[in-house]
Design an enzyme around this catalytic site. Structure first.
Site, PDB file in Angstrom:
ATOM      1  N   ASP A 175       0.753  -1.317   0.037  1.00  0.00           N
ATOM      2  CA  ASP A 175      -0.161   0.005  -0.047  1.00  0.00           C
ATOM      3  C   ASP A 175       0.849   1.227   0.061  1.00  0.00           C
ATOM      4  O   ASP A 175       0.244   2.231  -0.206  1.00  0.00           O
ATOM      5  CB  ASP A 175      -0.894   0.320   1.329  1.00  0.00           C
ATOM      6  CG  ASP A 175      -1.902   1.295   1.397  1.00  0.00           C
ATOM      7  OD1 ASP A 175      -2.504   1.529   0.193  1.00  0.00           O
ATOM      8  OD2 ASP A 175      -2.402   1.671   2.188  1.00  0.00           O
ATOM      9  N   SER A 199      -6.561   5.968  -0.321  1.00  0.00           N
ATOM     10  CA  SER A 199      -6.832   4.836  -0.859  1.00  0.00           C
ATOM     11  C   SER A 199      -8.473   4.085  -0.726  1.00  0.00           C
ATOM     12  O   SER A 199      -8.765   4.570   0.624  1.00  0.00           O
ATOM     13  CB  SER A 199      -5.997   3.521  -0.162  1.00  0.00           C
ATOM     14  OG  SER A 199      -4.684   3.854  -0.090  1.00  0.00           O
ATOM     15  N   GLN A 249      -5.356  -1.184  -6.947  1.00  0.00           N
ATOM     16  CA  GLN A 249      -5.842  -0.451  -6.078  1.00  0.00           C
ATOM     17  C   GLN A 249      -6.501   0.800  -6.601  1.00  0.00           C
ATOM     18  O   GLN A 249      -5.974   1.225  -7.646  1.00  0.00           O
ATOM     19  CB  GLN A 249      -4.917  -0.005  -4.791  1.00  0.00           C
ATOM     20  CG  GLN A 249      -5.441   0.893  -3.973  1.00  0.00           C
ATOM     21  CD  GLN A 249      -4.529   1.494  -2.897  1.00  0.00           C
ATOM     22  OE1 GLN A 249      -4.017   2.888  -3.032  1.00  0.00           O
ATOM     23  NE2 GLN A 249      -3.995   0.785  -2.052  1.00  0.00           N
TER      24      GLN A 249
END
Length: 260
Positions: A175, A199, A249
């Site tokens: 991430d 995110s 993502q």
């Protein structure tokens, strides 16, 4: 603690994975997750994790993990586990001619001299050594405007011989930089005035075992951005070229001059 007071999304994701792992038979390894970041996490408040046992079949198990703060969910994730099962084998090839990590500066070397709390946090408090193959975009935009990048990463110190921990730690690190190709493609840097990023969701597939305390190559690309959102995909390879994980993502990307 992050000077902005927020919990790093990768931390909550990895902790949610470990919570789910503890409810599954040890011979079943996690192979995929799909999660949504619902609210920003407060780094000063505790996080509670709730795991629902959705399904246990002959080969697969499914779990749903919810991470809570102050009684409301900040992340909701579904994870799937599978027994070790032989089958078809193939993978895409790792990129060739990539600069090795020993020849690249670390984030600590790039950001360490900068007297700013966020720069110092990124330089000294991250659990992973991250080294960009292209010029990092912490402070300066990429003039080439190509929505792709690659970086090397590994934990600062050694990790125990526990495959579950390595898989969760890989989710944590996945991430860190996954949305950077969106910025690269538009000539933006992290310090662009008024830039807001968050995110929205995160999906990950583990293909093969790996060690996060050994160098891994994270290849990333953004195929599209629209509606104030950007999508990035990533592939993680060992130094020997073995594909160990894939990631996708979507994130919120708001640039103030485009919203006036």
């Amino acid at each position: 603690m992050d000077p902005r007071g927020r919990v790093f999304g990768g931390q909550v994701y990895a902790q949610s994975i470990m919570a789910a792992i503890r409810t599954v038979e040890p011979e079943r390894a996690i192979h995929s997750t799909h999660g949504y970041f619902l609210r920003p996490g407060d780094a000063t408040q505790p996080i509670t994790f709730s795991v629902d046992r959705i399904h246990d079949g002959r080969s697969f198990s499914t779990r749903r993990t919810q991470a809570y703060q102050n009684g409301v969910p900040i992340l909701s994730m579904i994870a799937s586990f599978q027994d070790d099962d032989p089958g078809l084998e193939h993978q895409v090839q790792a990129p060739e001619g990539v600069t090795p990590p020993e020849d690249l500066p670390s984030a600590a070397e790039v950001l360490g001299p900068i007297d700013h709390p966020v720069a110092q946090f990124w330089a000294t408090s991250r659990a992973f050594d991250i080294r960009h193959v292209q010029q990092p975009i912490y402070l300066r935009a990429d003039p080439h405007r190509i929505p792709r990048q690659a970086l090397w990463m590994k934990t600062i110190g050694p990790m125990p011989d526990d495959d579950n921990l390595h898989r969760a730690a890989l989710a944590y690190a996945s991430d860190y930089s996954i949305l950077e190709p969106v910025l690269r493609g538009h000539g933006l840097e992290w310090t662009h005035r008024g830039l807001k990023m968050a995110s929205l969701d995160h999906a990950m597939w583990w293909h093969r075992p790996m060690r996060v305390d050994e160098w891994l190559l994270y290849v990333q690309e953004s195929p599209t951005a629209s509606g104030g959102r950007g999508l990035s995909t990533g592939q993680i390879f060992t130094r020997e070229g073995v594909l160990v994980a894939s990631i996708a993502q979507e994130g919120m990307v708001r640039v103030p001059e485009l919203r006036e």
